[in-house]
Each structure stands twice: as structure tokens, then as C-alpha cells.
Scaffold this motif. Sequence first.
Motif, PDB file in Angstrom:
ATOM      1  N   LEU A 128     -68.647 -57.737  54.356  1.00 43.83           N
ATOM      2  CA  LEU A 128     -68.351 -57.920  52.935  1.00 43.83           C
ATOM      3  C   LEU A 128     -67.883 -56.590  52.345  1.00 43.83           C
ATOM      4  CD1 LEU A 128     -68.324 -59.828  50.511  1.00 43.83           C
ATOM      5  CD2 LEU A 128     -70.733 -59.251  50.119  1.00 43.83           C
ATOM      6  N   VAL A 129     -66.748 -56.639  51.642  1.00 46.50           N
ATOM      7  CA  VAL A 129     -66.099 -55.430  51.132  1.00 46.50           C
ATOM      8  C   VAL A 129     -65.761 -55.621  49.645  1.00 46.50           C
ATOM      9  CG1 VAL A 129     -64.079 -53.922  51.364  1.00 46.50           C
ATOM     10  CG2 VAL A 129     -65.092 -54.966  53.400  1.00 46.50           C
ATOM     11  N   PRO A 130     -66.044 -54.621  48.800  1.00 47.63           N
ATOM     12  CA  PRO A 130     -65.649 -54.733  47.395  1.00 47.63           C
ATOM     13  C   PRO A 130     -64.158 -54.459  47.228  1.00 47.63           C
ATOM     14  CG  PRO A 130     -66.650 -52.604  47.787  1.00 47.63           C
ATOM     15  CD  PRO A 130     -66.727 -53.351  49.095  1.00 47.63           C
ATOM     16  N   THR A 131     -63.549 -55.046  46.206  1.00 46.71           N
ATOM     17  CA  THR A 131     -62.189 -54.667  45.833  1.00 46.71           C
ATOM     18  C   THR A 131     -62.163 -54.386  44.336  1.00 46.71           C
ATOM     19  OG1 THR A 131     -61.538 -56.978  45.459  1.00 46.71           O
ATOM     20  CG2 THR A 131     -61.071 -56.032  47.631  1.00 46.71           C
ATOM     21  N   PRO A 132     -61.367 -53.398  43.910  1.00 49.24           N
ATOM     22  CA  PRO A 132     -60.522 -52.530  44.734  1.00 49.24           C
ATOM     23  C   PRO A 132     -61.377 -51.569  45.570  1.00 49.24           C
ATOM     24  CG  PRO A 132     -60.479 -51.814  42.447  1.00 49.24           C
ATOM     25  CD  PRO A 132     -61.235 -53.103  42.463  1.00 49.24           C
ATOM     26  N   CYS A 133     -60.795 -51.104  46.672  1.00 45.64           N
ATOM     27  CA  CYS A 133     -61.558 -50.245  47.575  1.00 45.64           C
ATOM     28  C   CYS A 133     -60.624 -49.311  48.329  1.00 45.64           C
ATOM     29  CB  CYS A 133     -62.358 -51.090  48.574  1.00 45.64           C
ATOM     30  SG  CYS A 133     -61.332 -51.938  49.793  1.00 45.64           S
ATOM     31  N   THR A 150     -64.100 -60.398  50.677  1.00 45.11           N
ATOM     32  CA  THR A 150     -64.120 -59.469  49.563  1.00 45.11           C
ATOM     33  C   THR A 150     -64.778 -60.086  48.330  1.00 45.11           C
ATOM     34  OG1 THR A 150     -61.948 -60.164  48.744  1.00 45.11           O
ATOM     35  CG2 THR A 150     -61.996 -58.367  50.348  1.00 45.11           C
ATOM     36  N   PHE A 151     -65.314 -59.211  47.502  1.00 38.45           N
ATOM     37  CA  PHE A 151     -65.737 -59.618  46.166  1.00 38.45           C
ATOM     38  C   PHE A 151     -65.130 -58.639  45.171  1.00 38.45           C
ATOM     39  CE2 PHE A 151     -68.864 -56.411  47.212  1.00 38.45           C
ATOM     40  CZ  PHE A 151     -69.188 -55.801  46.007  1.00 38.45           C
ATOM     41  N   PHE A 152     -64.716 -59.152  44.009  1.00 36.09           N
ATOM     42  CA  PHE A 152     -64.140 -58.284  42.985  1.00 36.09           C
ATOM     43  C   PHE A 152     -65.269 -57.481  42.340  1.00 36.09           C
ATOM     44  CE2 PHE A 152     -62.408 -57.511  38.647  1.00 36.09           C
ATOM     45  CZ  PHE A 152     -61.401 -56.652  39.043  1.00 36.09           C
ATOM     46  N   MET A 153     -65.078 -56.185  42.234  1.00 40.27           N
ATOM     47  CA  MET A 153     -66.170 -55.282  41.915  1.00 40.27           C
ATOM     48  C   MET A 153     -66.639 -55.347  40.466  1.00 40.27           C
ATOM     49  SD  MET A 153     -66.449 -51.355  43.179  1.00 40.27           S
ATOM     50  CE  MET A 153     -65.953 -50.475  41.716  1.00 40.27           C
ATOM     51  N   PHE A 154     -65.774 -55.812  39.560  1.00 31.50           N
ATOM     52  CA  PHE A 154     -66.099 -55.713  38.142  1.00 31.50           C
ATOM     53  C   PHE A 154     -66.267 -57.066  37.472  1.00 31.50           C
ATOM     54  CE2 PHE A 154     -63.705 -51.744  38.965  1.00 31.50           C
ATOM     55  CZ  PHE A 154     -64.735 -50.859  38.688  1.00 31.50           C
ATOM     56  N   ASP A 155     -67.242 -57.119  36.588  1.00 35.86           N
ATOM     57  CA  ASP A 155     -67.401 -58.201  35.633  1.00 35.86           C
ATOM     58  C   ASP A 155     -67.298 -57.528  34.271  1.00 35.86           C
ATOM     59  OD1 ASP A 155     -68.035 -60.344  34.077  1.00 35.86           O
ATOM     60  OD2 ASP A 155     -70.079 -60.602  34.830  1.00 35.86           O
ATOM     61  N   ASN A 156     -66.075 -57.574  33.677  1.00 36.53           N
ATOM     62  CA  ASN A 156     -65.735 -56.728  32.521  1.00 36.53           C
ATOM     63  C   ASN A 156     -65.913 -55.266  32.924  1.00 36.53           C
ATOM     64  OD1 ASN A 156     -65.026 -58.855  30.738  1.00 36.53           O
ATOM     65  ND2 ASN A 156     -67.199 -59.298  30.432  1.00 36.53           N
ATOM     66  N   ASP A 157     -66.844 -54.542  32.317  1.00 30.06           N
ATOM     67  CA  ASP A 157     -67.011 -53.132  32.675  1.00 30.06           C
ATOM     68  C   ASP A 157     -68.304 -52.876  33.437  1.00 30.06           C
ATOM     69  OD1 ASP A 157     -68.713 -53.631  30.588  1.00 30.06           O
ATOM     70  OD2 ASP A 157     -68.269 -51.790  29.484  1.00 30.06           O
ATOM     71  N   ASN A 160     -70.093 -56.394  39.433  1.00 31.94           N
ATOM     72  CA  ASN A 160     -70.014 -57.855  39.498  1.00 31.94           C
ATOM     73  C   ASN A 160     -71.054 -58.416  40.466  1.00 31.94           C
ATOM     74  OD1 ASN A 160     -69.210 -60.503  39.355  1.00 31.94           O
ATOM     75  ND2 ASN A 160     -67.065 -60.113  39.881  1.00 31.94           N
ATOM     76  N   ILE A 161     -72.302 -58.364  40.072  1.00 33.41           N
ATOM     77  CA  ILE A 161     -73.382 -58.823  40.943  1.00 33.41           C
ATOM     78  C   ILE A 161     -73.293 -60.327  41.188  1.00 33.41           C
ATOM     79  CG2 ILE A 161     -75.012 -59.166  39.051  1.00 33.41           C
ATOM     80  CD1 ILE A 161     -75.884 -57.778  42.543  1.00 33.41           C
ATOM     81  N   LYS A 162     -72.761 -61.076  40.230  1.00 37.98           N
ATOM     82  CA  LYS A 162     -72.658 -62.529  40.372  1.00 37.98           C
ATOM     83  C   LYS A 162     -71.741 -62.899  41.544  1.00 37.98           C
ATOM     84  CE  LYS A 162     -71.469 -66.719  37.741  1.00 37.98           C
ATOM     85  NZ  LYS A 162     -70.303 -67.174  38.528  1.00 37.98           N
ATOM     86  N   GLU A 163     -70.547 -62.318  41.580  1.00 40.59           N
ATOM     87  CA  GLU A 163     -69.637 -62.647  42.679  1.00 40.59           C
ATOM     88  C   GLU A 163     -70.121 -62.063  43.996  1.00 40.59           C
ATOM     89  OE1 GLU A 163     -64.945 -62.208  43.963  1.00 40.59           O
ATOM     90  OE2 GLU A 163     -65.470 -62.272  41.831  1.00 40.59           O
ATOM     91  N   PHE A 164     -70.754 -60.888  43.930  1.00 43.13           N
ATOM     92  CA  PHE A 164     -71.327 -60.331  45.157  1.00 43.13           C
ATOM     93  C   PHE A 164     -72.306 -61.313  45.782  1.00 43.13           C
ATOM     94  CE2 PHE A 164     -74.908 -58.333  47.266  1.00 43.13           C
ATOM     95  CZ  PHE A 164     -74.280 -57.588  48.250  1.00 43.13           C
ATOM     96  N   LYS A 165     -73.202 -61.863  44.985  1.00 44.29           N
ATOM     97  CA  LYS A 165     -74.199 -62.800  45.500  1.00 44.29           C
ATOM     98  C   LYS A 165     -73.543 -64.069  46.052  1.00 44.29           C
ATOM     99  CE  LYS A 165     -77.966 -61.390  42.384  1.00 44.29           C
ATOM    100  NZ  LYS A 165     -78.841 -61.814  41.266  1.00 44.29           N
ATOM    101  N   GLU A 166     -72.545 -64.570  45.359  1.00 45.74           N
ATOM    102  CA  GLU A 166     -71.865 -65.789  45.807  1.00 45.74           C
ATOM    103  C   GLU A 166     -71.235 -65.595  47.180  1.00 45.74           C
ATOM    104  OE1 GLU A 166     -69.099 -66.562  42.697  1.00 45.74           O
ATOM    105  OE2 GLU A 166     -70.594 -67.446  41.333  1.00 45.74           O
ATOM    106  N   LYS A 167     -70.521 -64.493  47.349  1.00 43.70           N
ATOM    107  CA  LYS A 167     -69.865 -64.220  48.634  1.00 43.70           C
ATOM    108  C   LYS A 167     -70.898 -63.905  49.718  1.00 43.70           C
ATOM    109  CE  LYS A 167     -65.637 -64.762  47.210  1.00 43.70           C
ATOM    110  NZ  LYS A 167     -64.612 -63.716  47.241  1.00 43.70           N
ATOM    111  N   ALA A 168     -71.925 -63.160  49.353  1.00 40.26           N
ATOM    112  CA  ALA A 168     -72.970 -62.809  50.314  1.00 40.26           C
ATOM    113  C   ALA A 168     -73.694 -64.053  50.812  1.00 40.26           C
ATOM    114  CB  ALA A 168     -73.959 -61.836  49.688  1.00 40.26           C
ATOM    115  N   ASN A 169     -73.993 -64.976  49.913  1.00 42.49           N
ATOM    116  CA  ASN A 169     -74.684 -66.211  50.301  1.00 42.49           C
ATOM    117  C   ASN A 169     -73.880 -67.003  51.321  1.00 42.49           C
ATOM    118  OD1 ASN A 169     -76.935 -65.766  48.688  1.00 42.49           O
ATOM    119  ND2 ASN A 169     -76.106 -66.894  46.941  1.00 42.49           N
TER     120      ASN A 169
END
Length: 415
Positions: A128-133, A150-157, A160-169
Amino acid sequence: MEFLGQHAIGKFLQDDALKLSSDAKKAKKNDPEVIDGTLGAFYYDDGTFCTHKIVKEVFNKLGDQDIYSYSTVDGGKDFQNAAFNHMFRAYRSYIEQTMAIKCIATPGGTGALVSSCFSTLDPGQTLLVPTPCWGPYFGIAKHRNINTETFFMFDNDKFNIKEFKEKANKIIEKQNKLVFFLNDPCNNPTGYTMTDDEMLELIEYLNDTKVPCVLIYDCAYMDMAAEGIKKTREKLKHFTKANENVIICLCLSYSKTYFIYGQRLGAQIIIGKDKKAVEDLYNAGCYLARNTWSNCNHGMISLVTTVDKDINLRLALDEELSVVWKSLKARSEIFLKEAKEVGLYTYPYSGGFFVSIPCKNNKFICDMLKQDYKVYLLPVSGVVRVAICSLNEKDCYGLAKKIKDTMDRYENFEI
């Protein structure tokens, strides 16, 4: 006839940052008006590149045996002690009270990333890799035929823990294990630094998974953080809250901190509550090292161990580093203030070498900046990356407007 092994077919360097930076350096040599914001190396405001004074002073006193002979595969006890001291500072004993800890010398922070990734994932599994990276994250995985998600690193500023968890799961459901890169603090290419609360929430999630989790913590720019050395180390205390199912590989880059980029020295520092798991990963890392790069630059190992043993040398290095991050802060403030004034959106920046502007046609925009303004910037991972580390303050004035004007001018241009 095909001479390549199947795993090597189709692998080639494309738009390599080192090559693009070399082109920029040649252009600037021929034309002083060129602005070079490509490579992640610090240049002083007078336009010069040099390592720290204390580095030259110490290195020039080393004997041949300390420079030119072989080092041990893992760097040796003095090196490991120096790496622990540098990484954790005043919090070393705090961390060692609850975590097992081991260390391997590596060729730069990149070597630590490679060792951590190769030793924890098999071909066909997913990283699992964050983007941008940083672009080579994908190359490191591909080199071993490891897949990437990949997960997009930002949720506004915010992170992005929400997308990280979704992709990780999804990855955990498929392979019952999670391995991921996390570049913090002073993320490359954005300059973002996670907050304490964000890190704690991440650790809590890893604990709750109950499966083996490997956090590969790329902290190459930690000594460039605007909040200073004490604060960056204080955040490392949160790793002690990780349960036995979590291993953390901290990827230290002496190449960056000591300004010895081409000399290639780093450290893979492995910590976790499961002592056997830490020992197993250390053994695998030593095996990989001996059968890949053999051992690391002995001269640089001698350099960092010498500095570690002398409090006055350590303080002198810290003082030189403070000049660097204060300069980065001044440059970034100029650029970000003007970016806001002209309406140029940048990803959240906390400190470090880089500021990034999201841009779909980033390669084309970078080409047009070269053509129209003699500005050399790097297109990476869906952004135009501005290496403020290699600019002087004068270069920072007006740069945001040039980027904004270029993006607006070619916004609807068909490539």
C-alpha cells in the motif's frame, strides 16, 4: 533471442529525477537566469552546494582503515548505537523499555526501504502506497514483482485516514497481512507532516486489525522539519502504543541529514513488541544486504559514529541543521504567500524540501515552464514539485505566478 530474464523485461528508467536534474544543472551553468527547482538537495542562498562544515572536519581526520576497509554487513555495534541515538534522541530509553530494537546499515534511506519491502512481501502480494508520493516507491515494488495499491493522502488538508483504512481492509482481506510505505515528516513531494492525533489513529487501526502489519516509515527528511528535532522525536513515542502484531521499520537517511547524498548511507531500524519478529526481520535484512550490496560505505559509517561519540560534534551538527530548516521556512513562506495571492493551490505544507501543486498534465506544464520562463521543476505523481531546497530566496519571488500563468495558459491545450 531474448537475453533478459522474464522479471527484467520491460524495466527501464523513464523521466528519472536524477537525469532531469542533471539537465537543469547544465542549463543553469550556461544561463544564470535559469531557475532550478528539481532535485532534493539543499543549496545555500549564494547558490552553492556544500556539505556541513562539521562533516568535512571529521571526515578529513579519519584514517585509511576507517575509510577504505570493509564494514560489517549490519554496520557494527557502534553504528547501530549511533543510529539509535540519532533516530530517537532523548526518547531512546523510553522506546527501548517497551520495544525490541535492531538495526542494519543500508545504502541510503532507499536501501532501508528496499530491505523492508523485500523482506516482508512475496512476489504477487500487495504493497500500500500513498499518493502523491516519491516515484521510486513503485519501482521498488515492481523490481520484486510486488503489486501496489494506492490511497490518496489528503482529505481536504488532513491525512486521509478514511481511504487508508478502506484500501488497507481490502488488502488484508486478500493476503491477511498489511505492508505500507508512509513518508513523514516533511513528505516528499508535498511537505506534509502528520499530526500526533493522526499518527495515534493510524496506530490504533493497525492494532485493531489483529493481522501482521508492517509500517515502513520513510523519515528521510525528519531533520528538515520546521518544528525542530525535539518535536519530530517526540512523535516517535507513539510507536510504543503499537501491539505485537505491528512491526515498524524506520528508514533513516544519513545521506540527507549529513548532506552526503552521493555517499549513500542510511539505516533500517526495526522496532516492535514481538522480539522474535524483530529478530527475524533483522536476520532477513542482513541476508539481503550481504547478497545484494554486501556492506555499506565504511567512511560514512566512521563519520557518523565519530560524531555520535562527541557531544560537541553533535551540537555543532544540530546548529548547522537549524540554519537549513530556518532557510527552508523562509523560502516556503515567500512561495506559499504568493501562491495564495495569485490563487495557485498547493497541497498542505508543514516543512521540508518540497512544495507541490496538483496538476493533471504535470509533465507538459513542466516542459512549458522551461520553454517560457527557464524554470525547471519536476513532474512527479500527479503534481508539479517545487524543490525549494535548491532555490534561493530571490528565485522564490514571482515563481508562484509563473506556475499559475503557465497552468492557466495551457489549461485546455490538447497533448
